[in-house]
Design a protein around this motif. Structure first.
Motif, PDB file in Angstrom:
ATOM      1  N   MET A   1      38.053  -4.148  44.458  1.00 41.99           N
ATOM      2  CA  MET A   1      39.498  -4.015  44.229  1.00 41.99           C
ATOM      3  C   MET A   1      39.965  -4.967  43.130  1.00 41.99           C
ATOM      4  SD  MET A   1      40.234  -1.620  46.195  1.00 41.99           S
ATOM      5  CE  MET A   1      41.974  -1.392  46.279  1.00 41.99           C
TER       6      MET A   1
ATOM      7  N   GLY B   1      42.520  -4.429  40.098  1.00 40.94           N
ATOM      8  CA  GLY B   1      43.694  -5.300  40.221  1.00 40.94           C
ATOM      9  C   GLY B   1      43.852  -6.217  39.026  1.00 40.94           C
ATOM     10  N   GLY B   2      42.742  -6.826  38.593  1.00 41.42           N
ATOM     11  CA  GLY B   2      42.831  -7.735  37.459  1.00 41.42           C
ATOM     12  C   GLY B   2      43.026  -7.016  36.141  1.00 41.42           C
TER      13      GLY B   2
ATOM     14  N   VAL C   1      44.672  -3.997  35.603  1.00 42.38           N
ATOM     15  CA  VAL C   1      45.872  -3.181  35.429  1.00 42.38           C
ATOM     16  C   VAL C   1      46.829  -3.768  34.396  1.00 42.38           C
ATOM     17  CG1 VAL C   1      47.962  -2.493  36.584  1.00 42.38           C
ATOM     18  CG2 VAL C   1      45.814  -2.162  37.681  1.00 42.38           C
ATOM     19  N   ALA C   2      47.188  -5.058  34.602  1.00 39.19           N
ATOM     20  CA  ALA C   2      48.152  -5.680  33.697  1.00 39.19           C
ATOM     21  C   ALA C   2      47.597  -5.688  32.279  1.00 39.19           C
ATOM     22  CB  ALA C   2      48.457  -7.101  34.161  1.00 39.19           C
ATOM     23  N   ALA C   3      46.283  -5.977  32.140  1.00 34.03           N
ATOM     24  CA  ALA C   3      45.681  -6.027  30.816  1.00 34.03           C
ATOM     25  C   ALA C   3      45.781  -4.684  30.098  1.00 34.03           C
ATOM     26  CB  ALA C   3      44.223  -6.452  30.933  1.00 34.03           C
TER      27      ALA C   3
ATOM     28  N   PHE D   1      48.014  -2.258  30.559  1.00 36.33           N
ATOM     29  CA  PHE D   1      49.377  -1.958  30.151  1.00 36.33           C
ATOM     30  C   PHE D   1      49.794  -2.837  28.970  1.00 36.33           C
ATOM     31  CE2 PHE D   1      49.385   0.147  34.155  1.00 36.33           C
ATOM     32  CZ  PHE D   1      50.196   1.240  33.929  1.00 36.33           C
TER      33      PHE D   1
ATOM     34  N   ILE E   1      40.176   2.649  33.731  1.00 41.28           N
ATOM     35  CA  ILE E   1      41.549   3.176  33.720  1.00 41.28           C
ATOM     36  C   ILE E   1      41.803   3.914  32.411  1.00 41.28           C
ATOM     37  CG2 ILE E   1      44.001   2.587  33.804  1.00 41.28           C
ATOM     38  CD1 ILE E   1      43.297   0.148  35.409  1.00 41.28           C
TER      39      ILE E   1
ATOM     40  N   LEU F   1      50.693   7.244  28.911  1.00 39.80           N
ATOM     41  CA  LEU F   1      50.516   6.297  30.015  1.00 39.80           C
ATOM     42  C   LEU F   1      51.747   6.331  30.919  1.00 39.80           C
ATOM     43  CD1 LEU F   1      48.440   4.151  30.848  1.00 39.80           C
ATOM     44  CD2 LEU F   1      49.966   2.478  29.889  1.00 39.80           C
TER      45      LEU F   1
ATOM     46  N   SER G   1      51.953   7.623  34.802  1.00 40.58           N
ATOM     47  CA  SER G   1      52.458   6.737  35.850  1.00 40.58           C
ATOM     48  C   SER G   1      53.576   7.399  36.624  1.00 40.58           C
ATOM     49  CB  SER G   1      53.002   5.434  35.260  1.00 40.58           C
ATOM     50  OG  SER G   1      52.052   4.821  34.474  1.00 40.58           O
TER      51      SER G   1
ATOM     52  N   ILE H   1      48.447   7.909  38.426  1.00 40.88           N
ATOM     53  CA  ILE H   1      47.823   6.606  38.201  1.00 40.88           C
ATOM     54  C   ILE H   1      47.367   5.978  39.526  1.00 40.88           C
ATOM     55  CG2 ILE H   1      49.910   5.179  38.340  1.00 40.88           C
ATOM     56  CD1 ILE H   1      47.619   4.822  35.412  1.00 40.88           C
ATOM     57  N   MET H   2      48.045   6.293  40.642  1.00 43.84           N
ATOM     58  CA  MET H   2      47.609   5.751  41.939  1.00 43.84           C
ATOM     59  C   MET H   2      46.260   6.327  42.319  1.00 43.84           C
ATOM     60  SD  MET H   2      49.446   3.445  42.825  1.00 43.84           S
ATOM     61  CE  MET H   2      48.401   3.082  44.221  1.00 43.84           C
TER      62      MET H   2
ATOM     63  N   PHE I   1      43.723   4.574  40.321  1.00 47.41           N
ATOM     64  CA  PHE I   1      43.510   3.214  40.830  1.00 47.41           C
ATOM     65  C   PHE I   1      42.535   3.203  42.007  1.00 47.41           C
ATOM     66  CE2 PHE I   1      44.581  -0.623  43.078  1.00 47.41           C
ATOM     67  CZ  PHE I   1      44.822  -1.528  42.067  1.00 47.41           C
TER      68      PHE I   1
END
Lengths: 269, 229
Positions: A80, A84-85, A87-89, A91, A149, A165, A169, A174-175, A178
């Motif tokens: 996970m 998790g790590g 996702v932000a990168a 976007f 992703i 993107l 979303s 996107i879920m 994920f």
């Protein structure tokens, strides 16, 4: 089939080990190439499937290397963190590169690798986890998550621009990306772990979980691309059938039969 | 909202998530066999279940209810507390009526809240079972912090001008990254605030500070910092 023969065979295949560096290079170069090709023409979107499979392979190998040490929190938590790590990168990578869109996957990958590096360093030196490969593997796993992703986005929409993107979303697809992506990365080692776990077999399952993701990406892509989605589904189904049969065959070959204590049938004859 | 406030807010949210995860009674695989105190699943799964429910309730309040921000955060906390409370309750029903063990802690001799004797009821060879009162209360407090942390992340990302769907997605990733750091610090099982492992919390806070800080800075740089490549 006697137990002795099987264990001898399992011992013989033990030596072959694919180097982690080779898989990392394959994961980075192969996935990036797949993402770029998929974003060129709509009918080539299925090539993104190759990127999905290779990114899953890379991530699963990272999970395998680090989880072998027995983290104590379960393999799923390692999988996970990949998504998790990352996702932000992803976007931020796409937000940052609105002028030069082609840079987006590379920037996203670099930011994800940095996030993973920080998680790894925190885990190794601040939380004092006594696992030497922690820093390297967390970096790799987060990088693989970012590529996964992006590969999904490229396969589903045929592009990795901000607009697509956003639409992926807002439709909630996107879920699916994920959860399916995290499961694809964590499942191979989670299913194969144990004393006789072998890299080759785990990675074969990783290829199969990657291919299964391609089928789902193809179904999602019917909404965005239409007909090219069917090519993706067919490609994924074929790849899944081939890789999963190879995995099942390997499992049967390396499985060990134990006598249960009941009198074996042979002796009745 | 100005960027510095958002960065500090995101770091606080990360720290709240880490504190919350440390308070949740996690039993892992041993608890699944009723051999350790806590709910029988991993840290990340429990925390994520509670955190995401909080995110959904906070998201509804933020977009549709038109209430002040403190209400949004509280509704996130209450969503989380409900989810974790139900999980622990149903877990206890299964442990008591299905497995047939009393909920008991092996880390303390007397329950700090009810003052009930604990050690007599621990089955030999196990480290407690079920979710005793002190762990239940600790879990509810943990869900409160985790829910506020998740809701705060979501609200701040919306304030950055990121669309609601993408905000929710990044908030989930942010939550997971912090929950995993806390899980690595716990390394397996924890019973709640009375567990000796709870003293490790400061290390997790420092690591969360680093990781959340980095994620917050890149998010702010890309959305309001005007950095474009």
């Amino acid at each position: 089939m006697s137990a002795g023969a099987c264990s001898a065979k399992a011992g013989a295949v033990e030596e072959k080990k694919i180097s982690n560096n080779l898989i990392a290079v394959l994961g980075i170069v192969g996935s990036l190439a797949g993402i770029y090709v998929a974003s060129m023409f709509n009918f080539l979107a299925f090539v993104g499937g190759v990127a999905i499979i290779l990114a899953t392979l890379w991530g699963a190998n990272g999970v395998r290397t680090v989880a072998k040490y027995g983290i104590g929190t379960g393999v799923p938590s390692v999988g996970m963190v990949a998504l998790g790590g990352a996702v932000a990168a992803v976007f931020v990578g796409i937000y940052l590169t609105t002028k030069t869109v082609l840079l987006a996957p590379v920037v996203a990958l670099v930011l994800a690798l940095l996030t993973g590096l920080l998680i790894g360093i925190s885990a190794r030196y601040i939380l004092k986890m006594n696992i030497p490969v922690m820093v390297r593997c967390m970096t790799e796993i987060c990088g693989a998550g970012a590529l996964l992703i992006l590969a999904h986005v490229a396969t589903i929409t045929g592009s990795f621009e901000l607009f697509y993107l956003r639409s992926i979303s807002e439709t909630g697809i996107i879920m699916m990306v994920f959860i399916v992506g995290a499961l694809g990365i964590l499942h191979p080692y989670n299913a194969c772990l144990g004393a006789d776990e072998r890299q080759g077999r785990t990675l074969k399952l990783a290829l199969a979980t990657g291919s299964a993701q391609v089928v789902l990406a193809g179904i999602a892509s019917l909404y965005f691309l239409g007909l090219p989605g069917i090519i993706t589904i067919l490609f994924g189904a074929l790849a899944w059938f081939v890789t999963y049969s190879i995995f099942v065959k390997t499992s049967f070959e390396e499985g060990i039969v134990f006598n249960t204590g009941l009198i074996p049938e042979v002796e009745h004859k | 909202m100005d960027p510095i406030t958002i960065i500090i807010g995101l770091i606080i949210a990360g720290i709240l998530i880490v504190i919350g995860v440390h308070l949740i009674p996690v039993g892992g695989a041993p608890a699944a066999m009723a051999m350790a105190t806590g709910v029988g699943t991993g840290t990340v799964q429990l925390a994520t279940g509670a955190g995401l429910t909080g995110l959904v309730s906070a998201g509804y309040m933020y977009h549709f209810a038109g209430v002040p921000m403190s209400y949004v955060l509280l509704s996130g906390a209450i969503g989380s507390m409900l989810m974790l409370g139900i999980t622990m309750l149903i877990g206890n029903v299964i442990y008591i009526l299905g497995v047939g063990v009393p909920p008991v802690s092996a880390k303390v001799k007397f329950d700090p809240i009810t003052k009930d004797r604990q050690d007599l009821y621990v089955s030999p060879g196990t480290e407690g079972h079920g979710v005793p009162t002190v762990s239940f209360v600790s879990g509810i407090i943990g869900a409160f912090f985790g829910g506020i942390g998740g809701a705060l992340t979501y609200v701040l990302l919306n304030e950055l001008g990121i669309s609601p769907a993408i905000s929710a997605f990044i908030a989930i990733g942010f939550f997971l990254a912090n929950a995993v750091l806390a899980a690595y610090n716990i390394a397996g099982t924890i019973e709640g605030f009375h567990d000796p492992k709870f003293k490790r919390l400061p290390k997790a806070i420092v690591s969360s500070l680093i990781v959340s800080g980095f994620i917050a800075v890149i998010l702010v740089l890309s959305s309001v910092g005007g950095v474009k490549l």
